[in-house]
Design an enzyme around this catalytic site. Sequence first.
Site: not given
Length: 139
Positions: A83, A97-99
């Site tokens: 997200c 971007l968060h993973a």
Amino acid sequence: YDATGSIVKCVFCRIARGEDWEDWRELGGNDNVAWFRSQAFDAADHWLVVPRQHVQNINDPKLDDELLQQMVVAGKELGEVLCFHRPPFNSIDHLHLHAFRGPFKCLKDFKHRPAQWKCWTVAPESLQLDTVSDSSSGS
């Protein structure tokens, strides 16, 4: 930012260059993007994927399809839930971007897992970039 709008100091730019470093971050990357562990630890594995060049957020014109694709490819290697946070809900003024992989901490799933009704988070595949192709110019 200074009076001209130029970046004066950005923590993610420094981390991507290896200047603000702690061993737990596990910095990786290529020529265009860097990835490292988030200090928030909102899930068992919580990574951030950032452009090496300063890009302010998902609305910055420097974010193009190629850069987005590189970020997503890296993100999918690092996590299962990806997200971006929409401005003004982004905590750092550098696109990231968060993973995530593994269980989330309490309520962090709600914060980060993208859904159409959430105004603060967006899945990368939902971004509509304003890129102009040569075929659309009419020449």
